[in-house]
Write a protein that holds these residues in place. Structure first.
Motif, mmCIF file in Angstrom:
data_model
loop_
_atom_site.group_PDB
_atom_site.id
_atom_site.type_symbol
_atom_site.label_atom_id
_atom_site.label_comp_id
_atom_site.label_asym_id
_atom_site.label_seq_id
_atom_site.Cartn_x
_atom_site.Cartn_y
_atom_site.Cartn_z
ATOM 1 N N ALA A 1 -55.202 -83.374 22.073
ATOM 2 C CA ALA A 1 -56.154 -82.700 21.179
ATOM 3 C C ALA A 1 -55.566 -82.538 19.778
ATOM 4 N N ALA A 2 -54.278 -82.144 19.707
ATOM 5 C CA ALA A 2 -53.631 -81.977 18.399
ATOM 6 C C ALA A 2 -53.502 -83.318 17.687
ATOM 7 N N LEU A 3 -53.155 -84.377 18.423
ATOM 8 C CA LEU A 3 -53.020 -85.701 17.824
ATOM 9 C C LEU A 3 -54.361 -86.204 17.295
ATOM 10 N N ALA A 4 -55.424 -86.019 18.077
ATOM 11 C CA ALA A 4 -56.746 -86.452 17.624
ATOM 12 C C ALA A 4 -57.179 -85.681 16.384
ATOM 13 N N ALA A 5 -56.927 -84.372 16.376
ATOM 14 C CA ALA A 5 -57.294 -83.554 15.218
ATOM 15 C C ALA A 5 -56.534 -84.001 13.978
ATOM 16 N N LEU A 6 -55.251 -84.323 14.144
ATOM 17 C CA LEU A 6 -54.439 -84.757 13.007
ATOM 18 C C LEU A 6 -54.960 -86.070 12.434
ATOM 19 N N LEU A 7 -55.233 -87.044 13.300
ATOM 20 C CA LEU A 7 -55.684 -88.354 12.833
ATOM 21 C C LEU A 7 -57.061 -88.282 12.189
ATOM 22 N N VAL A 8 -57.955 -87.492 12.780
ATOM 23 C CA VAL A 8 -59.304 -87.363 12.211
ATOM 24 C C VAL A 8 -59.251 -86.636 10.872
ATOM 25 N N TRP A 9 -58.444 -85.596 10.799
ATOM 26 C CA TRP A 9 -58.370 -84.822 9.553
ATOM 27 C C TRP A 9 -57.743 -85.632 8.426
ATOM 28 N N GLN A 10 -56.841 -86.543 8.774
ATOM 29 C CA GLN A 10 -56.277 -87.418 7.742
ATOM 30 C C GLN A 10 -57.359 -88.288 7.109
ATOM 31 N N LYS A 11 -58.389 -88.620 7.869
ATOM 32 C CA LYS A 11 -59.461 -89.477 7.369
ATOM 33 C C LYS A 11 -60.507 -88.703 6.572
ATOM 34 N N VAL A 12 -60.881 -87.516 7.063
ATOM 35 C CA VAL A 12 -62.031 -86.821 6.466
ATOM 36 C C VAL A 12 -61.684 -85.485 5.843
ATOM 37 N N GLY A 13 -60.516 -84.932 6.178
ATOM 38 C CA GLY A 13 -60.212 -83.574 5.733
ATOM 39 C C GLY A 13 -60.125 -83.418 4.241
ATOM 40 N N LYS A 14 -59.463 -84.363 3.567
ATOM 41 C CA LYS A 14 -59.286 -84.245 2.128
ATOM 42 C C LYS A 14 -60.608 -84.310 1.390
ATOM 43 N N LYS A 15 -61.560 -85.090 1.931
ATOM 44 C CA LYS A 15 -62.871 -85.169 1.301
ATOM 45 C C LYS A 15 -63.651 -83.872 1.464
ATOM 46 N N MET A 16 -63.368 -83.142 2.537
ATOM 47 C CA MET A 16 -64.132 -81.928 2.838
ATOM 48 C C MET A 16 -63.580 -80.710 2.092
ATOM 49 N N VAL A 17 -62.268 -80.485 2.176
ATOM 50 C CA VAL A 17 -61.684 -79.255 1.613
ATOM 51 C C VAL A 17 -60.543 -79.537 0.644
ATOM 52 N N GLY A 18 -60.286 -80.816 0.322
ATOM 53 C CA GLY A 18 -59.171 -81.137 -0.555
ATOM 54 C C GLY A 18 -57.856 -81.106 0.201
ATOM 55 N N SER A 19 -56.778 -80.879 -0.511
ATOM 56 C CA SER A 19 -55.443 -80.923 0.093
ATOM 57 C C SER A 19 -54.938 -79.556 0.538
ATOM 58 N N TRP A 20 -55.768 -78.531 0.477
ATOM 59 C CA TRP A 20 -55.302 -77.185 0.825
ATOM 60 C C TRP A 20 -55.111 -76.993 2.326
ATOM 61 N N MET A 21 -55.716 -77.832 3.138
ATOM 62 C CA MET A 21 -55.567 -77.739 4.588
ATOM 63 C C MET A 21 -54.917 -79.022 5.088
ATOM 64 N N PRO A 22 -53.594 -79.067 5.184
ATOM 65 C CA PRO A 22 -52.928 -80.301 5.583
ATOM 66 C C PRO A 22 -53.220 -80.656 7.035
ATOM 67 N N PRO A 23 -53.228 -81.943 7.378
ATOM 68 C CA PRO A 23 -53.525 -82.366 8.750
ATOM 69 C C PRO A 23 -52.588 -81.765 9.793
#
Length: 740
Positions: A181-203
């Motif tokens: 679960a942690a690995l999937a969250a990390l990989l998905v957030w690397q793809k979409v996280g920065k577009k959603m909240v910027g770099s304030w929430m690292p993967p």
């Protein structure tokens, strides 16, 4: 401007999230290393926040992170056992810090420059492999070895590979689900996280939160999968506020200051910690996206100060650590503020955050470290080293294997030995290069050559029938002949008489060009072709992929405009290689607005090649300037040198008061808009922006826009038509100043 040259708060948007990632990585490592060393758990955390706050503030490294290191685990455990008490050991830590500070004062940091680049890359790849292999058991819930272990032989009695087999056999389903679960969250957030909240929430932070939340859901809905034992979770001792922290660890036992055993342990810690720190900051510099260089002597002083403070507080020894440093870089840190903030977070974890952080599963952290390890040891890294040839690839592989099968320091030492072997082998093979065309031979000495028995060696070399037709050196200098005269008068006179140094002749490079050497019988054109073949042969021997890379395209950073004079070798003046300079040369290095050739060169360099700097290099003793001063013969040369002649004519009253040589030099200075070379500077060296002063000579100045105008130069207004130009200096704003 690099980030470290800007205000400390300019990059907090990148440094704060990175510090959170480094904190999450460092927290279990500090605890695990303290546990494995047989020291109090808090000693690891104390060393962690001292490494962040003290070393981070004093170090010149922008991105490396310091703290307790796994490489010192055995040394710490042995030191505590030898001294018999932890207070005596932390006294040794204080003394080690004093020694390290002394190393910095003695400029011992230069040792780091002797480690081959291939070994540094091998160390990084080996750390990546270790992270992946050592975190697999934690991902499966098999947490017998401490977090941060880097040695091949584990504390459980097995080795890295037997631990993986045992982990598969005793895997816990709950730990594996949390890891997934942690690995999937990390990989998905690397793809979409920065577009959603910027770099304030690292993967990495998202992965840890998802892992902890999954474990809490197991507690509510699937108790059989819940990880409740402390061996599967981060475990921080709970202290009663600041008072408890101050007295949680003992103070150094200064009564044993005269004990030789304490000094022996201190010297061991100082040497190992210094070497590991220098290796780690060197590796961090290789990963730095801004290619900054750490001052190694300052790093040793900072590490020494950190160990002094850590020892006084009861903490473990500190070094720069590549795992935390690579996590810092991978998380997008820009300055050392991320290192300092991670130290603040470690301090807060001891003060108030322990109840929250103790819910983090080690399997969730394993997902973060495995991804980081795969990046350090990616296929691309291996492919790049393979392309650099056998001399780079073999030390790279040997370093990886040695570190995996032993530990960091032993593996690097083995890699350095193999790297030195290949350096010596390469130098030996390329020292003498022989090429021939029909019956004409070219012998080139690419290195300094020591001939112990000069007469006999030279006689045997020149006695070969096919070598009687010619000999040469790459970097010219005397190729010494034997004292006796040979009867074969067809031999060329290739040098001056021998120079004896205790029976040996040492060949030294002299400033004589090979094409100008006397006594040559070979056809000059053929010699040039043979020299080209020799050069190509040497380059392939050193770098087999050299010509392939050149054929793939060019990306020069500089446009170099200089005089056609044969005494202005741009590659030697700037110590550059093929593909680094885009060159245009003409008589008197003029940039004229009516010269289509030079303007096309400038346009192509800036618009097609995207060069960042345009450099115009002038030189004293310019024949073109002298021709313009004395009156060039009628023809095209007169037209070409007209701008220089015009400057001379309009300032002749001042210039004629000087001697001819002074007048010649002054006209060169006027052409380049400065008043003379700085003291001690080579007169043919390119002048740097800000080091030139314009002469008080009347001149019309025009601007030739060679690129989109720089905003900083928006207020510049052309003062007259740029109908003729003499170039002036270095134009970093990509605007060419034209002086008639």
């Amino acid at each position: 401007m690099t980030p470290d040259k800007q205000p400390w708060h300019a990059h907090l948007a990148a440094d704060i999230p990175a510090s959170l990632v480094v904190f999450l990585v460092a927290l279990p490592l500090c605890l695990g290393i303290a546990l494995a060393s047989g020291a109090p758990l808090l000693s690891g955390l104390f060393a962690g926040f001292v490494g962040g706050l003290v070393v981070g503030a004093l170090s010149g490294s922008p991105l490396s992170v310091s703290g307790p290191a796994a490489g010192l685990t055995v040394v710490v455990a042995a030191g505590i056992a030898e001294l018999g008490a932890y207070p005596a050991f932390i006294l040794a830590v204080v003394l080690a810090g004093v020694m390290q500070f002394g190393f910095g004062l003695l400029r011992a940091g230069a040792v780091a420059h002797f480690v081959p680049v291939a070994v540094v890359h091998g160390m990084l790849a080996a750390i990546g492999c270790i992270l992946v292999l050592k975190q697999v058991p934690h991902a499966l819930g098999y947490d017998l070895d401490f977090e941060g272990d880097e040695s091949f032989v584990g504390q459980s009695g097995g080795n890295t590979f037997t631990d993986i087999i045992a982990a598969v056999q005793h895997a816990e389903l709950g730990a594996f689900i949390i890891f997934a679960a942690a690995l999937a969250a990390l990989l998905v957030w690397q793809k979409v996280g920065k577009k959603m909240v910027g770099s304030w929430m690292p993967p990495a932070l998202v992965a840890v939160i998802v892992g902890a939340a999954t474990n809490e859901l197991f507690k509510l809905y699937a108790p059989g999968l819940h990880l409740s034992e402390s061996t599967h979770l981060v475990t921080i001792p709970d202290l009663s506020g600041l008072y408890g922290i101050l007295f949680a660890l003992p103070f150094p036992d200064f009564s044993r200051l005269g004990d030789p055993a304490v000094w022996r342990v201190a010297a061991t810690i100082a040497l190992i910690a210094s070497v590991e720190s220098l290796l780690s900051v060197g590796a961090s510099d290789k990963l730095d996206p801004f290619h900054r260089i750490t001052p190694t002597d300052r790093e040793l002083k900072a590490q020494g100060a950190g160990n002094i403070v850590s020892g006084l507080l009861g903490g473990l020894p500190i070094t720069a650590v590549i795992v935390r440093s690579s996590a810092n870089i991978d998380a997008g840190a820009r300055t050392r503020m991320s290192t300092i903030l991670h130290g603040v977070l470690l301090l807060l974890s001891v003060l108030v955050l322990a109840p929250i952080l103790n819910h983090i599963p080690l399997s969730a952290l394993a997902a973060v470290l495995i991804v980081m390890g795969l990046r350090l040891a990616s296929v691309r890294v291996f492919h790049e080293q393979y392309q650099r040839g056998k001399g780079q690839f073999v030390p790279f592989l040997v370093t990886i294997a040695a570190i995996l099968l032993t530990d960091l320091l032993v593996g690097v030492a083995i890699g350095v030995g193999v790297g030195i072997f290949y350096v010596i082998r390469s130098n030996f093979k390329s020292a003498i290069v022989v090429n021939h065309e029909d019956h004409e031979y070219l012998i080139r000495f690419a290195k300094d050559v020591l001939v112990p028995q000069q007469a006999g060696a030279a006689a045997r070399l020149l006695d070969h029938p096919e070598r009687r037709h010619g000999a040469d050196r790459r970097h010219p200098g005397p190729v010494h002949r034997p004292r006796h005269r040979r009867r074969d008068r067809r031999l060329p006179a290739v040098g001056q008489g021998p120079q004896h140094h205790g029976g040996a002749a040492s060949q030294r490079h002299q400033p004589q060009h090979p094409l100008q050497a006397r006594g040559r019988r070979m056809n000059p054109a053929r010699r040039l072709l043979l020299a080209n073949k020799s050069w190509a042969q040497e380059r392939r021997a050193i770098d087999p992929e050299f010509f392939q890379r050149l054929a793939s395209g060019q990306q020069p950073e500089f446009l170099w405009i200089s005089c056609s004079d044969s005494r202005v070798p741009e590659t030697q003046l700037t110590v550059t290689d093929a593909g680094e300079l885009f060159v245009h040369r003409n008589v008197a290095n003029l940039v004229r607005a009516d010269d289509t050739n030079v303007l096309c060169v400038i346009q192509y360099a800036i618009e097609a090649l995207k060069v960042h700097h345009v450099i115009v290099c002038g030189h004293y003793g310019c024949g073109g300037v002298k021709a313009a001063m004395n009156g060039a013969p009628p023809g095209r040369l007169t037209h070409w040198l007209a701008p220089v002649a015009d400057v001379y004519a309009r300032n002749r009253e001042q210039l004629d008061q000087l001697t001819e040589d002074e007048r010649w030099a002054k006209l060169v200075e006027a052409q380049h808009g400065r008043a003379g070379p700085p003291p001690g500077r080579d007169r043919r060296h390119p002048q740097r922006l800000g080091q030139r002063r314009r002469l008080p000579l009347p001149a019309r100045v025009g601007l030739l826009a060679a690129r989109r105008p720089d905003p900083a130069a928006a207020d510049a207004e052309p003062q007259g038509p740029a109908d003729a130009a003499v170039s002036m200096g270095v134009f970093e704003d990509m605007l060419l100043h034209a002086c008639p």
